[in-house]
Scaffold this active site. Structure first.
Site, short mmCIF file in Angstrom:
data_model
loop_
_atom_site.label_atom_id
_atom_site.label_comp_id
_atom_site.label_asym_id
_atom_site.label_seq_id
_atom_site.Cartn_x
_atom_site.Cartn_y
_atom_site.Cartn_z
N HIS A 52 0.80 -1.23 0.00
CA HIS A 52 0.00 0.00 0.00
C HIS A 52 0.82 1.27 0.00
O HIS A 52 0.25 2.36 0.11
CB HIS A 52 -0.92 0.03 1.22
N LYS A 243 -7.77 14.61 3.85
CA LYS A 243 -6.96 13.39 3.86
C LYS A 243 -5.98 13.53 5.02
O LYS A 243 -5.85 14.61 5.59
CB LYS A 243 -6.21 13.23 2.53
N ARG A 244 -5.30 12.40 5.42
CA ARG A 244 -4.28 12.51 6.44
C ARG A 244 -3.27 13.59 6.06
O ARG A 244 -3.02 13.81 4.87
CB ARG A 244 -3.57 11.16 6.63
N LYS A 249 1.54 14.57 0.57
CA LYS A 249 0.22 14.94 0.08
C LYS A 249 0.11 16.45 -0.19
O LYS A 249 -0.83 16.92 -0.81
CB LYS A 249 -0.85 14.49 1.07
N THR A 351 -8.05 6.92 -2.34
CA THR A 351 -9.43 6.48 -2.50
C THR A 351 -10.38 7.67 -2.35
O THR A 351 -11.49 7.65 -2.89
CB THR A 351 -9.82 5.40 -1.47
N LYS A 355 -14.04 8.87 -4.28
CA LYS A 355 -15.29 9.30 -3.64
C LYS A 355 -15.73 10.66 -4.20
O LYS A 355 -16.92 10.88 -4.46
CB LYS A 355 -15.10 9.42 -2.12
C1 LIG Z 1 -11.31 8.03 1.96
C2 LIG Z 1 -10.73 8.49 3.23
C3 LIG Z 1 -9.34 8.64 3.34
C4 LIG Z 1 -8.40 8.42 2.19
O1 LIG Z 1 -8.25 9.66 1.54
P1 LIG Z 1 -7.10 9.93 0.48
O2 LIG Z 1 -7.48 11.26 -0.08
O3 LIG Z 1 -7.19 8.84 -0.54
O4 LIG Z 1 -5.81 9.94 1.23
C5 LIG Z 1 -8.82 9.08 4.55
N1 LIG Z 1 -9.62 9.33 5.62
C6 LIG Z 1 -10.96 9.20 5.54
C7 LIG Z 1 -11.80 9.51 6.74
C8 LIG Z 1 -11.56 8.77 4.36
O5 LIG Z 1 -12.90 8.62 4.30
#
Ligand SMILES: *Cc1c(COP(=O)(O)O)cnc(C)c1O
Length: 521
Positions: A52, A243-244, A249, A351, A355
């Site tokens: 990952h 995101k984190r 990022k 991911t 979304k």
């Molecule tokens: C989908 C999701 C992530 C992943 O987000 P990325 O933009 O792909 O890093 C992280 N935290 C939460 C709460 C999510 O729903």
């Protein structure tokens, strides 16, 4: 036990559970008294490994001394696995001692460690990345030696997200509109979203689509006001990065651009600009000091900008506290613009990007992770691309990257850095953000300054296109209509077919009474 692997498949979801390889061997040898070769054959046919991350520092290494103390039998087994593995390597790479020490399950360069990713690779019949680009980079870089040894074990399984949570549950308004237009089958067969494509040209449908986005933005504004006290305008462009928090990022690239827009408005008070609300959310790991400083910078910039009435509410910055899945369900459906701006070659898949796309946001992004496939699916015209790609980034490091040069050739970037440096966002404190600026100006490991101009120019184009709402909504519909590939149903089918050799079996769905009855008990 001889047929264990025909009945069970175990997917190592990252390196965290890799110890399971040694544990299954221990069970088969010590408890079921099978000979080593047979136990190893069952084990490798049972396990498969999903990688990952492309960040080498994130691949787990467990100190040998700790291992010896806590799991002595497992360590013995790992030594035996390693001895037999390296015998194979010696034959395959005749005379290549470097290769043997690079492939070994034990890192012996200093303090000794068990390389858990190597244990996962050796113990698995299939190894996969989570996006096309990521799986290619695994073969080229991170797992290069394993690919040279066992090319046939390598696969790709592009991630997906479930439309039941990320569309039906999170965005009931959009779900109802889509179902009214094409029926309900899309919920279990997301490729059917393609049938929305002709409706992107239908003005009435576009109006309903836009009304839903507006209502979702109003809902989010209510949530944001409750948790931050800030009033935001649902007619402004919602520009979202959730995101984190991590340097790769590049939340700091985003906030540098926010400062640049603010600086432009302060320099030319009558400047016409698309009003924007910048929405940030995300947590930092407890010990990741620089990530926390980035959070502090975003909040400090917001504190200044949100209070400055001279910019006529054209910019707002919201930091949504406690970003988690539940709050995510309110954010993704309310976004106009999805920020997917990681340094090329660093994000395995992402991911969140999927979304957003399903819910009709347009993406501004680099050629990284699954962004590459999202752009292929939605079409280059419906995606805002910027920044260096992986090859260009590698070439820049080869030729020697000097981040200071980026400031010398870019007056606006220099002004932005100077505002932070002079303490404008920290009540005159010139020390607070110094470590972040020093990192950017003298190291910039994630090419923030190098990509700043390209990002800014691309954002200018975003602002211009948002002003043409017919075209924007058309593109929004097309993004959603072309997101079917990113259903986790497709992903899981591929794991079943290519790795687990598991076929579908009919199941009987529980009735509502059985579900709630069982739950109440
Ligand atoms: C989908 C999701 C992530 C992943 O987000 P990325 O933009 O792909 O890093 C992280 N935290 C939460 C709460 C999510 O729903």
């Amino acid at each position: 036990m001889e047929c264990f692997h025909e009945k069970f498949a175990v997917q190592l979801n990252d390196t965290h559970p890799a110890i399971a390889v040694a544990e299954l061997m221990r069970l088969l040898i010590d408890e079921y008294v099978l000979p080593w070769d047979q136990a190893w054959s069952i084990t490798t046919r049972t396990f498969a490994y999903t990688n990952h991350t492309l960040l080498p520092e994130a691949l787990e290494c467990w100190p040998l001394a700790l291992f010896a103390r806590v799991l002595p039998r497992h360590l013995e087994i790992i030594y035996e696995i390693n001895a037999r593995f390296l015998d194979q390597v010696r034959i395959h790479f005749f005379g290549d001692e470097e290769r043997i020490s690079r492939l070994s399950l034990i890192d012996e360069r200093g303090e000794r460690y068990v390389r858990m990713a190597h244990l996962a690779c050796v113990g698995s019949h299939a190894i996969n990345g989570v996006a096309d680009l990521h799986s290619e980079l695994l073969k080229q870089d991170v797992l290069h030696d394993f690919h040279a040894l066992w090319p046939g074990r390598f696969q790709n399984k592009t991630n997906g997200v479930t439309p039941r949570r990320w569309m039906v549950l999170a965005n009931p308004r959009l779900t109802q509109l889509i179902t009214a237009a094409i029926g309900a089958d899309w919920i279990q067969d997301l490729d059917q979203l393609h049938r929305l494509e002709p409706l992107a040209g239908d003005a009435g449908f576009r109006q309903q689509w836009a009304d839903i986005k507006r209502a979702n933005k109003q809902d989010f504004a209510t949530l944001a006001q409750a948790s931050t006290g800030l009033l935001i305008d649902p007619d402004s462009l919602f520009d979202v990065q959730v995101k984190r928090i991590h340097e790769y990022k590049r939340q700091h690239l985003n906030i540098l651009h926010v400062i640049a827009l603010y600086h432009r408005l302060k320099s030319s008070p009558n400047l016409a600009m698309t009003p924007r609300t910048f929405i940030f959310g995300g947590k930092a790991a407890p010990g990741y000091w620089l990530a926390k400083l980035i959070i502090k910078l975003i909040n400090s910039v917001g504190d200044v900008i949100n209070r400055d009435s001279t910019i006529r509410n054209q910019l707002k910055v919201v930091y949504l506290p406690n970003f988690n899945v539940r709050n995510g369900q309110r954010v993704y459906p309310a976004a106009d613009l999805s920020e997917q701006i990681s340094t090329a070659g660093k994000e395995a898949s992402g991911t969140g990007n999927m979304k957003f796309t399903m819910n009709g946001a347009l993406t501004i992004g680099t050629l990284d992770g699954a962004n590459v496939e999202i752009r292929q699916q939605v079409g280059a015209d419906n995606f805002f691309l910027f920044g260096l790609d992986t090859d260009q980034a590698a070439a820049l490091w080869q030729s020697g990257y000097r981040p200071l040069d980026c400031c010398e050739s870019d007056d606006e970037l220099r002004d932005v850095i100077d505002l932070i440096r002079n303490g404008f966002f920290s009540r005159g404190d010139t020390e607070l953000f110094r470590p972040l600026l020093n990192n950017l100006l003298h190291h910039d490991p994630y090419l923030v300054l190098r990509d700043f101009r390209s990002y800014s120019a691309c954002q200018q184009e975003v602002g211009a296109q948002y002003a043409d709402s017919n075209q924007w909504v058309r593109k929004s519909v097309l993004n959603s209509a072309r997101s079917g590939l990113f259903s986790s149903d497709r992903t899981i089918r591929e794991y079943c077919r290519d790795i687990w050799q598991a076929s579908a079996v009919p199941i009987r769905l529980l009735s509502q009474e059985e579900v709630t009855g069982g739950f109440m008990q």
